[in-house]
Design a protein around this motif. Structure first.
Motif, PDB file in Angstrom:
ATOM      1  N   ARG A   1       0.837  -1.207   0.000  1.00 31.68           N
ATOM      2  CA  ARG A   1       0.000   0.000   0.000  1.00 31.68           C
ATOM      3  C   ARG A   1       0.873   1.258   0.000  1.00 31.68           C
ATOM      4  N   PRO A   2       0.458   2.328  -0.700  1.00 39.19           N
ATOM      5  CA  PRO A   2       1.228   3.578  -0.636  1.00 39.19           C
ATOM      6  C   PRO A   2       1.189   4.164   0.776  1.00 39.19           C
ATOM      7  N   ALA A   3       2.312   4.665   1.232  1.00 41.74           N
ATOM      8  CA  ALA A   3       2.412   5.249   2.574  1.00 41.74           C
ATOM      9  C   ALA A   3       2.757   6.729   2.505  1.00 41.74           C
TER      10      ALA A   3
ATOM     11  N   ALA B   1      -4.284   4.692  10.318  1.00 43.34           N
ATOM     12  CA  ALA B   1      -5.430   4.241   9.514  1.00 43.34           C
ATOM     13  C   ALA B   1      -5.011   3.413   8.305  1.00 43.34           C
ATOM     14  N   GLY B   2      -3.698   3.246   8.081  1.00 44.93           N
ATOM     15  CA  GLY B   2      -3.237   2.534   6.901  1.00 44.93           C
ATOM     16  C   GLY B   2      -3.400   3.336   5.626  1.00 44.93           C
ATOM     17  N   ALA B   3      -3.537   4.664   5.746  1.00 45.57           N
ATOM     18  CA  ALA B   3      -3.718   5.550   4.595  1.00 45.57           C
ATOM     19  C   ALA B   3      -2.361   6.058   4.125  1.00 45.57           C
ATOM     20  N   SER B   4      -2.373   6.973   3.154  1.00 47.08           N
ATOM     21  CA  SER B   4      -1.128   7.567   2.674  1.00 47.08           C
ATOM     22  C   SER B   4      -1.159   9.063   2.925  1.00 47.08           C
ATOM     23  N   THR B   5       0.005   9.686   2.879  1.00 48.53           N
ATOM     24  CA  THR B   5       0.098  11.119   3.163  1.00 48.53           C
ATOM     25  C   THR B   5       1.046  11.777   2.182  1.00 48.53           C
ATOM     26  N   LEU B   6       0.659  12.939   1.699  1.00 51.18           N
ATOM     27  CA  LEU B   6       1.476  13.740   0.799  1.00 51.18           C
ATOM     28  C   LEU B   6       2.238  14.757   1.630  1.00 51.18           C
TER      29      LEU B   6
ATOM     30  N   PRO C   1     -10.898   8.574   9.297  1.00 49.28           N
ATOM     31  CA  PRO C   1     -10.254   8.291   8.008  1.00 49.28           C
ATOM     32  C   PRO C   1     -10.437   6.831   7.599  1.00 49.28           C
ATOM     33  N   VAL C   2     -10.208   6.577   6.313  1.00 53.85           N
ATOM     34  CA  VAL C   2     -10.213   5.213   5.785  1.00 53.85           C
ATOM     35  C   VAL C   2      -8.878   4.969   5.092  1.00 53.85           C
ATOM     36  N   ALA C   3      -8.583   3.706   4.846  1.00 52.91           N
ATOM     37  CA  ALA C   3      -7.274   3.342   4.297  1.00 52.91           C
ATOM     38  C   ALA C   3      -7.034   3.926   2.913  1.00 52.91           C
ATOM     39  N   GLU C   4      -8.093   4.256   2.195  1.00 55.64           N
ATOM     40  CA  GLU C   4      -7.938   4.804   0.841  1.00 55.64           C
ATOM     41  C   GLU C   4      -7.681   6.303   0.842  1.00 55.64           C
TER      42      GLU C   4
END
Length: 552
Positions: free
Chosen positions: A73-75, A277-282, A249-252
């Motif tokens: 998954r993207p982090a 949350a297993g999401a990604s961050t810019l 938040p959600v993982a997407e």
């Protein structure tokens, strides 16, 4: 035993920290916790999960997320278009952690200063410090040599990891005994080169849940900065309260925003919350409106963290930018005027999630989202937190009357060896220094910082209320309202105003606008037009700098 693990060495502790052995061999932070009778009450029951006594937040945020959600998954996303998966991030973090312990001789409990613009590599360094059991000392990239020297002295910082582009001021600080390791340069001792030669994986140090993990310094606008100590459990607790129950938040999701990682608003919103949350961050090095808006569209950002002034600035540049992926907007750092909330909603259809947080309490503790949002009010206590309004003696103030905001929850103020602890924590509650009103239905409304109240002819006037009225004028871009000493009235209300480009408003026209929306005693007696207003590096208005400035 692996070289990066450590025995459970008992340390000199204070307060609740006595209940489990510390992993810190360098016991400085525990030795300098406040005395037990100055600790706030901590609330660690529902809705929080049951945290184990031994806990490493770096392991929980990264290793556990990889194990539960997968490594592909993207982090982290960089402004240059680079994308690190969770597996990529874990590998880099583990290599850096090996360098910390094997090459730099960092031991659990050592303080490691982190300095640089907001990049994926800075985030990786923070996570590596957590996994190594050291204590991260986060600073803003704009901090100057004297400020850095003070912080290093107060926290007895032994090591620093610094972006090569941000090295000059840190080196000029000439902090006693500080070992600086640069990254992003081309020298043989550059951290990136050292890390490339180190193997993974790295087993996180088995820290106690209440071992200190972070020292975040307040801005220090008056007097010495205060070091706010936060433990491993705290970093998860803010994600398991505000993020989980209000932000949801959600993982997407793709997170982005303007606050730097050296500011706890940014550390939580742009690193801790998405990883939890297993999401990604810019992570953007430059996050002004001109950089942020195209990035939101290009990366399909869905969760935005920034300050009220930034939302107002973004409004002027929204045209032509696709924000259709955006679903959550969070505001903190200073009070969100209702006028800004309504303007953003009218242009985007999105309800800004207002909130109040504090460096002492790590992140947001009063807020509201979705249908619970009430423009002009901050919100209600976040699940897991309690709040009340009290007077100077700590007695509760009736609903509808202004008083001091007192809060308590899973995180509390723990100043680093600072007598001001007794001012912030009273009767087990954290007093934030803000004046609030609690409405009968439980909503909390911001009035002013306790030291920003203006007393004129016997009237108590809240500067932010007057600013809110000024900002309703379409040609006012920014406003700051302060009191100025006056022989007849005690103080008079002075408005410092930044007009929009091309505006021809005058003091008389603004005075007429104010008299139409405010009681006469609240209207500014004097208007000062300025090209800009003084703000901290995190965007907070520095009203105190305006109080004694000569008026032209």
């Amino acid at each position: 035993m692996e070289p990066n693990s450590s025995p459970n060495t008992p340390a000199a502790a204070a307060g609740p920290s006595r209940r489990v052995g510390s992993a810190h061999t360098d016991t400085f932070t525990r030795d300098h916790l406040p005395p037990p009778d100055q600790w706030p009450v901590l609330l660690l029951d529902d809705p929080l999960p049951s945290y184990p006594d031994r806990l490493n937040c770096g392991h929980e945020l990264l290793d556990r997320t990889v194990r539960e959600r997968g490594a592909d998954r993207p982090a982290l996303r960089g402004g240059d278009g680079s994308v690190w998966s969770y597996g990529d991030l874990l590998e880099r973090v583990d290599r850096i952690a090996h360098v910390l312990t094997a090459d730099l001789s960092v031991v659990p409990g050592n303080r490691v200063l982190l300095r640089g613009p907001t990049t994926p590599y800075l985030a990786a360094c923070w996570l590596a410090v957590m996994k190594a059991g050291a204590v991260a000392v986060t600073v803003l990239p704009s901090a100057r040599p004297a400020e850095l020297a003070t912080i290093c002295s107060l926290a007895r910082v032994s090591h620093a990891l610094c972006d090569a582009r941000s090295a000059d001021d840190l080196l000029r600080a000439d902090a006693d005994g500080l070992r600086v390791t640069l990254y992003g340069g081309d020298g043989p001792a550059d951290l990136t080169r050292l890390a490339a030669g180190r193997p993974g994986p790295y087993r996180a140090v088995d820290t106690a849940a209440d071992d200190v993990a972070l020292i975040a310094f307040t801005s220090g606008t008056t007097g010495l900065p205060k070091g706010c100590m936060h433990v491993h459990r705290d970093l998860l607790a803010v994600a398991d309260t505000f993020s989980r129950h209000v932000l949801r938040p959600v993982a997407e999701d793709v997170f982005a925003g303007s606050p730097p990682l050296g500011f706890t608003f940014g550390l939580g919103g742009l690193l801790v919350f998405p990883l939890r949350a297993g999401a990604s961050t810019l992570l953007l090095e430059q996050a002004g409106p001109r950089q942020l808006l195209p990035a939101l569209a290009r990366h399909r950002v869905s969760v935005l963290f920034t300050a009220p002034t930034a939302y107002r600035a973004l409004l002027d540049q929204l045209d032509g930018h696709d924000l259709s992926a955006l679903r959550r907007c969070v505001s903190a750092g200073e009070n969100l005027p209702a006028a800004t909330w309504h303007a953003w909603y009218e242009r985007t259809g999105l309800r800004i999630i207002n909130g109040i947080g504090a460096t002492e309490l790590l992140h947001i503790f009063i807020s509201a989202a979705d249908d619970a949002v009430r423009p002009g009010a901050t919100g209600v206590p976040v699940p897991g937190w309690q709040a009340r309004i009290v007077d100077e003696r700590g007695a509760r103030v009736p609903d509808g009357e202004p008083g001091l905001l007192a809060v308590r929850g899973p995180v509390g103020c723990r100043y680093l060896a600072d007598p001001r602890q007794a001012q912030y924590v009273r009767h087990g509650w954290n007093l934030t220094g803000d004046t609030f009103v609690r409405d009968p239905d439980g909503y909390f409304r911001y009035v002013a910082r306790a030291d920003d109240m203006i007393v004129s002819s016997g009237y108590n006037i809240a500067g932010p209320e007057v600013e809110e009225a000024l900002l309703r004028h379409p040609e006012v871009a920014e406003a700051a309202v302060v009191g100025r000493a006056d022989e007849r009235r005690g103080e008079i209300v002075v408005a410092h105003v930044v007009l929009r480009e091309g505006s021809r408003q005058t003091a008389d026209s603004l005075r007429a606008h104010m008299k139409a929306v405010l009681a006469p005693h609240k209207c500014p007696r004097l208007f000062v037009f300025r090209p800009s207003l003084p703000r901290t590096a995190t965007g907070k208005l520095q009203r105190f700098l305006l109080r004694d400035q000569p008026l032209e």
